[in-house]
Write an enzyme that holds these catalytic residues in place. Sequence first.
Site, short mmCIF file in Angstrom:
data_model
loop_
_atom_site.label_atom_id
_atom_site.label_comp_id
_atom_site.label_asym_id
_atom_site.label_seq_id
_atom_site.Cartn_x
_atom_site.Cartn_y
_atom_site.Cartn_z
N CYS A 209 0.88 -1.17 0.00
CA CYS A 209 0.00 0.00 0.00
C CYS A 209 0.92 1.21 0.00
O CYS A 209 2.09 1.11 -0.36
CB CYS A 209 -0.96 -0.02 1.18
SG CYS A 209 -0.17 -0.09 2.81
N ALA A 210 0.43 2.37 0.38
CA ALA A 210 1.25 3.57 0.29
C ALA A 210 2.53 3.46 1.11
O ALA A 210 3.63 3.76 0.63
CB ALA A 210 0.45 4.79 0.74
#
Length: 467
Positions: free
Chosen positions: A399-400
């Site tokens: 994810c980020a």
Amino acid sequence: MSEARGSGAGARARDAGAIQWRRSIAWLLFLGPFFFLSYGAANQWAAGLEQLGSIRYDWERAIPFVPWTIVPYWSIDLLYGLAFLFCRSARAVDRLAWRLLGVQLVSVACFVLFPLRFGGGQPEVAGVFAPLFDALRAFDQPFNQAPSLHIGLLVVIWAQFVRHSPPRWRGLIHAWALLIGVSVLTTWQHHFIDLPTGALVGALALWLWPDEGDLPLAGFRLTQDTRRRQLAARYAAGAAVFALPALAGGAWLWSLWVAVSLALLALIHLGPGGAGLQKTSGRHSLAVRMLLAPYLLGARINQRLWSRRRPDRDLICDDVWLGALPARLDPSDGRLPALVDLTAELAAPHTAPHSAPHNAARYRNHAWLDLVPPSPAALAEAAHSIEALRAHGPVLVCCALGYGRSAAAVAAWLVLSGRAPDAAEAIARIRARRPRIVLHPPHLHALEALAAHAPCATIPLAAPCQT
């Protein structure tokens, strides 16, 4: 028999083609008159008003009047009709037509609500280009400024040509579209601010009626998720804050772009969710890249700032890695990993030319909104993607930052594959490898709910965890 089937298929194709042509012609017969009637009505409305304002930067006075650019200016009328030639289905015809109609409706509404006037005179034109200017001025008056309807339609038509043309023609398409865009200035039809506002309207039409997938607002249902509503309220408040400086005019008008971006994010959180960011095969749609550019840039900067001096990935077990979505995909233990991308706001990384991460065998995207805990069903889907990609080698679940959404997905995979007996044990195992993971009570509740229904969703191929 094969000849009969072939002739039947050919007949069906001809029938579909005929239906498509009739549909295209019907739309053009409606759109053409509607364009001139609505545009002319807005012109007459503005002509009856007094003391109309004008938004013009001082540097625009240096823009020359170039008569020959009336040719690319007028060419958009031809391209308007030719754009329908690229449609291969009735749905494609309808989506293109609704885009063009949407641009028209929004632009004309702005002309009526916020009427503006071109802030300078236009010189007389003699010679070969005079008839083109005479024809233009026969129905066009110095009103209907921002957003530029010309530019809004250009964005839609340009996107249609680029999408359906061979790569060798795209350079020419880009160049001619740029020339059309510049021509609205060099024919002294518009001021500069009309161009970006028109482009935003065109991008909005592309977002509302995408080439692929469902319409983002079709069957709109207000989310009942408390977290999404909270984030929507924050984005709406931010949109209002950035819209206020635009009242001062000048360079502050650019804050409207940020306001539009945040307002659209609020709408996405209230309704379509991650699908509203239109991320396909690791890339956002052109519309999203235009409309949400301030947000997408902010998300990328935020990722870089928070991930500095921190490990980008950690091995959890059985060739499953957990980490941040990388800017470039590098090998893990000498092998290029497959990606389970859980971001909706970040584009997937570029890779070496010989690799193909953005196909079904190497890449899966579950577009989860940032800061929104996933549902048990979403966790189960991600867990199955992880297991499916493991058949091709190492897998990077990202994810980020690699501490929230991706950690929840890996925990779900550990539970459903039998590698962890429950959610608490799965989280403990991940934290032993990546101590900075951040999973809040909603994540834990979703994982516990998933574990409670594990017999119905268990991933086959369960095996002992080996690091």
